[in-house]
Design a protein around this motif. Structure first.
Motif, PDB file in Angstrom:
ATOM      1  N   LEU A  54      42.712  34.740  54.023  1.00 56.61           N
ATOM      2  CA  LEU A  54      43.352  33.440  54.648  1.00 56.61           C
ATOM      3  C   LEU A  54      44.713  33.105  54.378  1.00 56.61           C
ATOM      4  CD1 LEU A  54      43.073  31.379  56.780  1.00 56.61           C
ATOM      5  CD2 LEU A  54      41.781  29.921  55.235  1.00 56.61           C
ATOM      6  N   ILE A  55      44.967  33.107  52.872  1.00 58.54           N
ATOM      7  CA  ILE A  55      46.123  32.928  52.254  1.00 58.54           C
ATOM      8  C   ILE A  55      47.209  33.875  52.949  1.00 58.54           C
ATOM      9  CG2 ILE A  55      47.367  32.758  50.304  1.00 58.54           C
ATOM     10  CD1 ILE A  55      44.711  31.809  48.761  1.00 58.54           C
ATOM     11  N   VAL A  56      46.708  35.202  52.884  1.00 59.50           N
ATOM     12  CA  VAL A  56      47.706  36.183  53.300  1.00 59.50           C
ATOM     13  C   VAL A  56      48.200  35.815  54.713  1.00 59.50           C
ATOM     14  CG1 VAL A  56      47.962  38.674  54.029  1.00 59.50           C
ATOM     15  CG2 VAL A  56      47.044  38.066  51.928  1.00 59.50           C
ATOM     16  N   ALA A  57      47.050  35.395  55.723  1.00 58.54           N
ATOM     17  CA  ALA A  57      47.148  35.254  56.872  1.00 58.54           C
ATOM     18  C   ALA A  57      48.563  34.029  57.173  1.00 58.54           C
ATOM     19  CB  ALA A  57      46.080  35.057  57.680  1.00 58.54           C
ATOM     20  N   GLU A  58      48.047  32.967  56.442  1.00 56.90           N
ATOM     21  CA  GLU A  58      48.973  31.759  56.546  1.00 56.90           C
ATOM     22  C   GLU A  58      50.213  32.048  56.398  1.00 56.90           C
ATOM     23  OE1 GLU A  58      48.169  29.289  58.397  1.00 56.90           O
ATOM     24  OE2 GLU A  58      46.118  29.788  58.412  1.00 56.90           O
ATOM     25  N   VAL A  99      63.051  26.191  53.467  1.00 57.35           N
ATOM     26  CA  VAL A  99      62.009  26.374  52.255  1.00 57.35           C
ATOM     27  C   VAL A  99      60.882  25.576  52.636  1.00 57.35           C
ATOM     28  CG1 VAL A  99      63.978  26.952  50.727  1.00 57.35           C
ATOM     29  CG2 VAL A  99      63.213  24.449  51.166  1.00 57.35           C
ATOM     30  N   PRO A 100      59.660  26.059  52.011  1.00 55.75           N
ATOM     31  CA  PRO A 100      58.180  25.085  52.390  1.00 55.75           C
ATOM     32  C   PRO A 100      58.352  24.143  51.493  1.00 55.75           C
ATOM     33  CG  PRO A 100      57.994  27.003  50.797  1.00 55.75           C
ATOM     34  CD  PRO A 100      59.412  27.147  51.465  1.00 55.75           C
ATOM     35  N   ARG A 101      57.889  22.982  52.188  1.00 56.34           N
ATOM     36  CA  ARG A 101      57.465  21.443  51.551  1.00 56.34           C
ATOM     37  C   ARG A 101      55.790  21.513  51.147  1.00 56.34           C
ATOM     38  NH1 ARG A 101      60.738  18.878  56.138  1.00 56.34           N
ATOM     39  NH2 ARG A 101      58.620  18.952  56.888  1.00 56.34           N
ATOM     40  N   ARG A 102      55.827  20.660  50.112  1.00 59.05           N
ATOM     41  CA  ARG A 102      54.404  20.525  49.684  1.00 59.05           C
ATOM     42  C   ARG A 102      53.587  19.575  50.636  1.00 59.05           C
ATOM     43  NH1 ARG A 102      52.723  23.529  45.711  1.00 59.05           N
ATOM     44  NH2 ARG A 102      54.411  23.923  44.439  1.00 59.05           N
ATOM     45  N   PRO A 103      52.648  20.119  51.122  1.00 60.72           N
ATOM     46  CA  PRO A 103      51.799  19.451  52.501  1.00 60.72           C
ATOM     47  C   PRO A 103      51.384  18.128  52.003  1.00 60.72           C
ATOM     48  CG  PRO A 103      50.579  21.246  51.739  1.00 60.72           C
ATOM     49  CD  PRO A 103      51.952  21.249  50.980  1.00 60.72           C
ATOM     50  N   ALA A 104      51.343  17.041  52.662  1.00 60.04           N
ATOM     51  CA  ALA A 104      50.671  15.625  52.220  1.00 60.04           C
ATOM     52  C   ALA A 104      49.832  15.458  53.608  1.00 60.04           C
ATOM     53  CB  ALA A 104      51.855  14.746  52.055  1.00 60.04           C
ATOM     54  N   LEU A 105      48.510  15.457  53.251  1.00 57.13           N
ATOM     55  CA  LEU A 105      47.509  15.083  54.297  1.00 57.13           C
ATOM     56  C   LEU A 105      47.609  13.688  54.419  1.00 57.13           C
ATOM     57  CD1 LEU A 105      45.289  16.264  56.477  1.00 57.13           C
ATOM     58  CD2 LEU A 105      43.913  15.767  54.611  1.00 57.13           C
ATOM     59  N   ARG A 106      47.960  13.085  55.645  1.00 61.73           N
ATOM     60  CA  ARG A 106      48.057  11.608  55.706  1.00 61.73           C
ATOM     61  C   ARG A 106      46.739  11.492  56.570  1.00 61.73           C
ATOM     62  NH1 ARG A 106      53.020  13.753  57.758  1.00 61.73           N
ATOM     63  NH2 ARG A 106      52.007  13.620  60.119  1.00 61.73           N
ATOM     64  N   GLU A 107      46.281  10.063  56.534  1.00 59.54           N
ATOM     65  CA  GLU A 107      45.241   9.746  57.279  1.00 59.54           C
ATOM     66  C   GLU A 107      45.093   9.997  58.497  1.00 59.54           C
ATOM     67  OE1 GLU A 107      42.588   5.336  57.770  1.00 59.54           O
ATOM     68  OE2 GLU A 107      44.082   5.766  55.951  1.00 59.54           O
ATOM     69  N   GLY A 108      44.110  10.416  59.349  1.00 54.86           N
ATOM     70  CA  GLY A 108      44.208  10.885  60.830  1.00 54.86           C
ATOM     71  C   GLY A 108      45.030  12.062  61.096  1.00 54.86           C
ATOM     72  N   GLY A 116      50.493  23.471  61.641  1.00 55.18           N
ATOM     73  CA  GLY A 116      51.243  22.683  60.716  1.00 55.18           C
ATOM     74  C   GLY A 116      49.976  22.455  59.280  1.00 55.18           C
ATOM     75  N   ARG A 117      48.965  23.097  59.272  1.00 55.19           N
ATOM     76  CA  ARG A 117      48.208  23.088  58.371  1.00 55.19           C
ATOM     77  C   ARG A 117      48.135  24.279  57.262  1.00 55.19           C
ATOM     78  NH1 ARG A 117      48.784  19.177  60.439  1.00 55.19           N
ATOM     79  NH2 ARG A 117      47.156  17.912  61.355  1.00 55.19           N
ATOM     80  N   GLY A 118      48.835  25.264  57.522  1.00 56.44           N
ATOM     81  CA  GLY A 118      49.129  26.630  56.842  1.00 56.44           C
ATOM     82  C   GLY A 118      49.272  26.224  55.190  1.00 56.44           C
TER      83      GLY A 118
END
Length: 155
Positions: A54-58, A99-108, A116-118
């Motif tokens: 899954l990591i490879v796929a993303e 460049v990639p940014r650190r994802p931040a899961l927001r409420e909702g 956008g979830r990779g």
């Protein structure tokens, strides 16, 4: 003499290959990584195999979607540490300015949309991940390390 397919390798194992920067190239990268992991003693159907794949796929999908430059391929490199410590996944593409940014899961956010979830998935599955400028040409390399020691191989 019988060999144990789950036995850890005594030396680092590496697989590296370039793929077309297309959805088909990303699928092929995932499939070949899955085969290689199985050959290295991380069998199909186990949690580590599925999560590393899954990591490879993303990362491959991100290279195609966000790192595509016409006429340029992306490069996948897998490396399994000796004694089963970790598997490192590296995907290099040709776009240095995105460049990639650190994802931040927001409420909702959970379940909203299909994209956008990779990197959020990668950050949850990998022990650590980051990126750096590509040393062998223009672009960047996004990498993730999956710790095998902290997770038993279950099937």
């Amino acid at each position: 003499m019988t060999t144990n397919p789950m036995a850890a390798p005594t030396a680092a194992r590496t697989f590296a290959m370039c793929f077309t920067s297309t959805p088909r190239g990303a699928r092929l990268a995932r499939r070949l990584a899955a085969v290689r992991l199985d050959e290295w003693g991380i069998p199909y159907g186990t949690e580590p195999h599925e999560e590393i794949t899954l990591i490879v796929a993303e990362l491959a999908a991100n290279a195609v979607r966000h790192g595509h430059v016409p006429g340029r391929d992306f490069r996948l490199r897998l490396q399994a540490a000796p004694h089963g410590g970790a598997v490192r996944v590296e995907v290099a593409d040709a776009r240095a300015e995105r460049v990639p940014r650190r994802p931040a899961l927001r409420e909702g956010d959970a379940g909203d949309g299909e994209t956008g979830r990779g990197l959020l998935l990668v950050s949850e599955l990998a022990a650590r991940w980051d990126w750096h400028p590509r040393p062998d040409g223009p672009g960047k390399t996004v990498w993730a390390e999956y710790a095998l020691g902290s997770r038993p191989v279950t099937g």
